[in-house]
Design a protein around this motif. Sequence first.
Motif, PDB file in Angstrom:
ATOM      1  N   ILE A   9       0.831  -1.198   0.000  1.00  0.00           N
ATOM      2  CA  ILE A   9       0.000   0.000   0.000  1.00  0.00           C
ATOM      3  C   ILE A   9       0.870   1.254   0.000  1.00  0.00           C
ATOM      4  CG2 ILE A   9      -1.682   1.309   1.339  1.00  0.00           C
ATOM      5  CD1 ILE A   9      -2.836  -1.344   2.297  1.00  0.00           C
ATOM      6  N   GLY A  10       1.956   1.234   0.780  1.00  0.00           N
ATOM      7  CA  GLY A  10       2.855   2.386   0.824  1.00  0.00           C
ATOM      8  C   GLY A  10       3.485   2.675  -0.526  1.00  0.00           C
ATOM      9  N   LYS A  11       3.911   1.611  -1.239  1.00  0.00           N
ATOM     10  CA  LYS A  11       4.503   1.805  -2.564  1.00  0.00           C
ATOM     11  C   LYS A  11       3.473   2.385  -3.530  1.00  0.00           C
ATOM     12  CE  LYS A  11       7.972  -1.860  -2.210  1.00  0.00           C
ATOM     13  NZ  LYS A  11       8.431  -3.161  -2.772  1.00  0.00           N
ATOM     14  N   LEU A  12       2.234   1.885  -3.470  1.00  0.00           N
ATOM     15  CA  LEU A  12       1.195   2.398  -4.359  1.00  0.00           C
ATOM     16  C   LEU A  12       0.923   3.878  -4.089  1.00  0.00           C
ATOM     17  CD1 LEU A  12      -0.943   1.850  -6.504  1.00  0.00           C
ATOM     18  CD2 LEU A  12      -2.491   1.134  -4.680  1.00  0.00           C
ATOM     19  N   LEU A  13       0.866   4.268  -2.805  1.00  0.00           N
ATOM     20  CA  LEU A  13       0.641   5.675  -2.472  1.00  0.00           C
ATOM     21  C   LEU A  13       1.783   6.561  -2.945  1.00  0.00           C
ATOM     22  CD1 LEU A  13      -0.842   5.363   1.148  1.00  0.00           C
ATOM     23  CD2 LEU A  13      -2.060   5.895  -0.978  1.00  0.00           C
ATOM     24  N   MET A  14       3.015   6.051  -2.852  1.00  0.00           N
ATOM     25  CA  MET A  14       4.166   6.833  -3.325  1.00  0.00           C
ATOM     26  C   MET A  14       4.094   7.053  -4.830  1.00  0.00           C
ATOM     27  SD  MET A  14       7.215   5.171  -1.016  1.00  0.00           S
ATOM     28  CE  MET A  14       8.460   6.067  -1.915  1.00  0.00           C
ATOM     29  N   ILE A  15       3.673   6.016  -5.578  1.00  0.00           N
ATOM     30  CA  ILE A  15       3.560   6.160  -7.030  1.00  0.00           C
ATOM     31  C   ILE A  15       2.481   7.172  -7.387  1.00  0.00           C
ATOM     32  CG2 ILE A  15       2.934   4.928  -9.141  1.00  0.00           C
ATOM     33  CD1 ILE A  15       4.211   2.426  -7.939  1.00  0.00           C
TER      34      ILE A  15
END
Length: 306
Positions: free
Chosen positions: A116-122
């Motif tokens: 989820i964190g990676k998706l939010l960063m993208i």
Amino acid sequence: MTSDETEQTVSTEAVSQQLKKAREKHGLSVSQIADAQHLRATIIQAIENGDYGQIGSELFLKGYIRAYAKQVGLSGDAVIAELDRELEPARQQKAREREASPLVDIERRKNRKRRIGKLLMIIMAFVLVGAAVILFVVPKFTAGEAGASLSTTSTPGDQAVAANSAEEPTGSGVQPEPNTGVDVETPVLPDNAVDSTIEDRIPIVTLSTEPALAQPSVSEDAGPVSGNLEIAFSGDCWVQVRDATGHQLTSSLKRAGDTLDVSGETPLNVVIGAVDTVKTIRFQGEAVNLRDFPVENNRVEFTLTI
């Protein structure tokens, strides 16, 4: 008893009993088997007793049993297949215990949070890039189009200058006006008068000198990092190395004087079957102290990362 009945009896026996009977049939002792494989006699005794827990790693257990079977004249593939059937209940029990462990659920939650964190960063990166385009690129193109339209549109001042230029005499064929005796002074405008008049009528367009597109500072995960492992051996030793993707870089028996040099995506999972035979071990060119890891039955398993 027919040969088919004999094969059926042998196939239903436990692997430990098959090996023990074959050893006794060839008149070999436990010590002789252990010396031939460069193992301790307690390891061979544990195999014959079916106490596989003392071996630890299933990989090493299969390697020892395959070599044992070959030494006493049994088919290594057949013995390993029977061993897999014997170990399957233990594997299932271990899997159930692992699923029931609260640590597994915690690890799953951590992995879900990471995704989820990676998706939010993208998503944040795309938002920042879009905002930068709207703030810097769009105004620049708008100003450029306005300047181009002004340069192609004639103004009243330009028309007046063109008319005055057309009325000026250009040749000697023009007759001068007769002198009436009265001196009439023609006012002369300075050279910059017309220019200043034109400039007053043209709006000034200023172009921003700021960069067209600011690069947002967005932290992204680095790509995979490769690590190099070098091991020198002073005796016979089983060794296995896997990379971060689970790919097996090596799984073999090394002899005295052999060296191992492998590279793969970190972290590297390393299993060494005989710690006392490791002469030197280096990771990324730096020495690794095996005393920093727990050693059990002269065997060690650890992970190396950068």
